[in-house]
Design an enzyme around this catalytic site. Sequence first.
Site, mmCIF file in Angstrom:
data_model
loop_
_atom_site.group_PDB
_atom_site.id
_atom_site.type_symbol
_atom_site.label_atom_id
_atom_site.label_comp_id
_atom_site.label_asym_id
_atom_site.label_seq_id
_atom_site.Cartn_x
_atom_site.Cartn_y
_atom_site.Cartn_z
ATOM 1 N N LYS A 115 11.895 52.006 30.862
ATOM 2 C CA LYS A 115 10.444 52.114 31.084
ATOM 3 C C LYS A 115 9.789 52.977 30.023
ATOM 4 O O LYS A 115 8.655 52.726 29.635
ATOM 5 C CB LYS A 115 10.149 52.669 32.481
ATOM 6 N N LYS A 197 17.487 40.629 33.794
ATOM 7 C CA LYS A 197 17.132 40.376 35.197
ATOM 8 C C LYS A 197 15.722 39.796 35.302
ATOM 9 O O LYS A 197 14.881 40.059 34.433
ATOM 10 C CB LYS A 197 17.289 41.640 36.048
ATOM 11 N N LYS A 200 9.205 41.526 37.398
ATOM 12 C CA LYS A 200 7.762 41.275 37.519
ATOM 13 C C LYS A 200 7.014 41.682 36.262
ATOM 14 O O LYS A 200 5.900 41.254 36.037
ATOM 15 C CB LYS A 200 7.184 41.932 38.772
HETATM 16 P P1 TYM Z 1 11.312 47.403 42.910
HETATM 17 O O1 TYM Z 1 9.952 47.431 43.497
HETATM 18 O O2 TYM Z 1 11.461 47.272 41.439
HETATM 19 O O3 TYM Z 1 12.142 46.228 43.549
HETATM 20 C C1 TYM Z 1 12.204 46.048 44.969
HETATM 21 C C2 TYM Z 1 13.571 45.532 45.364
HETATM 22 O O4 TYM Z 1 13.848 44.295 44.712
HETATM 23 C C3 TYM Z 1 15.114 44.346 44.068
HETATM 24 N N1 TYM Z 1 15.069 43.512 42.853
HETATM 25 C C4 TYM Z 1 15.934 42.517 42.590
HETATM 26 N N2 TYM Z 1 16.996 42.043 43.261
HETATM 27 C C5 TYM Z 1 17.665 41.008 42.722
HETATM 28 N N3 TYM Z 1 17.338 40.429 41.533
HETATM 29 C C6 TYM Z 1 16.287 40.866 40.829
HETATM 30 N N4 TYM Z 1 15.953 40.274 39.682
HETATM 31 C C7 TYM Z 1 15.529 41.966 41.339
HETATM 32 N N5 TYM Z 1 14.422 42.639 40.910
HETATM 33 C C8 TYM Z 1 14.168 43.580 41.841
HETATM 34 C C9 TYM Z 1 15.298 45.821 43.728
HETATM 35 O O5 TYM Z 1 16.652 46.153 43.546
HETATM 36 C C10 TYM Z 1 14.700 46.489 44.941
HETATM 37 O O6 TYM Z 1 15.655 46.578 45.992
HETATM 38 N N6 TYM Z 1 12.599 52.206 42.994
HETATM 39 C C11 TYM Z 1 12.505 51.013 43.795
HETATM 40 C C12 TYM Z 1 11.611 51.169 45.003
HETATM 41 C C13 TYM Z 1 11.971 52.316 45.886
HETATM 42 C C14 TYM Z 1 13.048 52.342 46.803
HETATM 43 C C15 TYM Z 1 12.964 53.602 47.428
HETATM 44 C C16 TYM Z 1 14.041 51.427 47.140
HETATM 45 C C17 TYM Z 1 11.320 53.500 45.979
HETATM 46 N N7 TYM Z 1 11.906 54.279 46.910
HETATM 47 C C18 TYM Z 1 13.903 53.996 48.383
HETATM 48 C C19 TYM Z 1 14.961 51.810 48.116
HETATM 49 C C20 TYM Z 1 14.894 53.060 48.717
HETATM 50 C C21 TYM Z 1 11.920 49.904 42.948
HETATM 51 O O7 TYM Z 1 11.224 50.133 41.989
HETATM 52 O O8 TYM Z 1 12.154 48.662 43.421
#
Ligand code: TYM
Length: 335
Positions: A115, A197, A200
């Site tokens: 990032k 991967k 978004k």
């Molecule tokens: P975020 O918002 O980027 O993504 C949300 C969830 O989607 C999963 N994910 C994927 N899984 C499979 N293939 C992909 N291409 C893919 N892209 C995203 C992510 O692994 C995630 O589970 N930091 C976290 C949000 C967060 C969080 C937390 C998660 C904040 N606090 C506490 C769990 C527990 C994030 O940015 O996810």
Amino acid sequence: MIGDKKVLFSGMQATGNLTLGNYLGALKNWVSLSDEYECFYSVVDMHSITVRQDPAELRRRARSLLTLYIAAGLDPEKNCIYYQSHVSSHAELAWILNCFTYMGELNRMTQFKDKSAKHADNINAGLFTYPVLMAADILLYQADVVPVGIDQMQHLELTRDIAQRFNAIYGDVFTIPEAYIGKVGAKIMSLQDPSKKMSKSDENPNASIYLMDDADTIRRKCKRAVTDSEGVILYREEQPGIRNLLDIYCACSGKTSEEAVKEFDGCGYGQLKEAVGEAVVGVLAPLQNRVKELEKDKAYIDSVIKNNAEKAQYVSTKTLRKVQKKIGFPERPRQ
Ligand code: TYM
């Protein structure tokens, strides 16, 4: 434990257009685990501001993400679905945990490196300490399990390290959480470059299927997916594009990779892509319809937001008070 149930926590950022990866890697598993655990699902809008956001857009996206959680099948009577920014304990515990996290640990986080390369003009301290806020999210609810995609594993390891460090000094304050990674769909790859991967923030819109894409767009994106010139449909490392399409197919249809390979034996790539497109439409079209229906019921969504934030505040404050006492903050006068 809350009552006789173990606790589950997870969250998603309200940034950008959610992708099929978010759904298959996370949200879908949340729904399947929701009966077994006492669940907390947060729209983590505080994490979103580590990258500049348009305020009106952030507010709109946060609300549609919260609506999506419900539309995906999470009953807000049974699952606590709330905005992170409505629960002040997150920021309060994050500050404390910052003082138990080393710069060296945060420097190793690959997501921070990625990032900061992408937003070189805004490498702020929040971006650096992002995983500490994530640790606070999880530890506040004494979560036993955290369902995430593979990309969040490193942050989860750090959460465990911070919790263990804290417990070693102050006794058993935090439950040590385990990651839950789904059997299929834990890492959905870009349709245009299967070594990356699906994300978004990808600039190429054909690389990702967005959850709100219409059926024709989904079919077109699947048709354009980058594959290879091998000409056989096998589930193996040497064919990352085909493997990704099979992963998507399996995650959407509930079939195993062996079953899928058998089904497509002798088929061309065109047939596979078509079947993947249909399987994705079959999952996303009903989800989109439910989102549209729910969005009409403003009063219902407002009541979910209010009631669940109160519950999250109540549960999380218990842990926060315990932590504050342990580290030596003065007791609060009784109200
Ligand atoms: P975020 O918002 O980027 O993504 C949300 C969830 O989607 C999963 N994910 C994927 N899984 C499979 N293939 C992909 N291409 C893919 N892209 C995203 C992510 O692994 C995630 O589970 N930091 C976290 C949000 C967060 C969080 C937390 C998660 C904040 N606090 C506490 C769990 C527990 C994030 O940015 O996810």
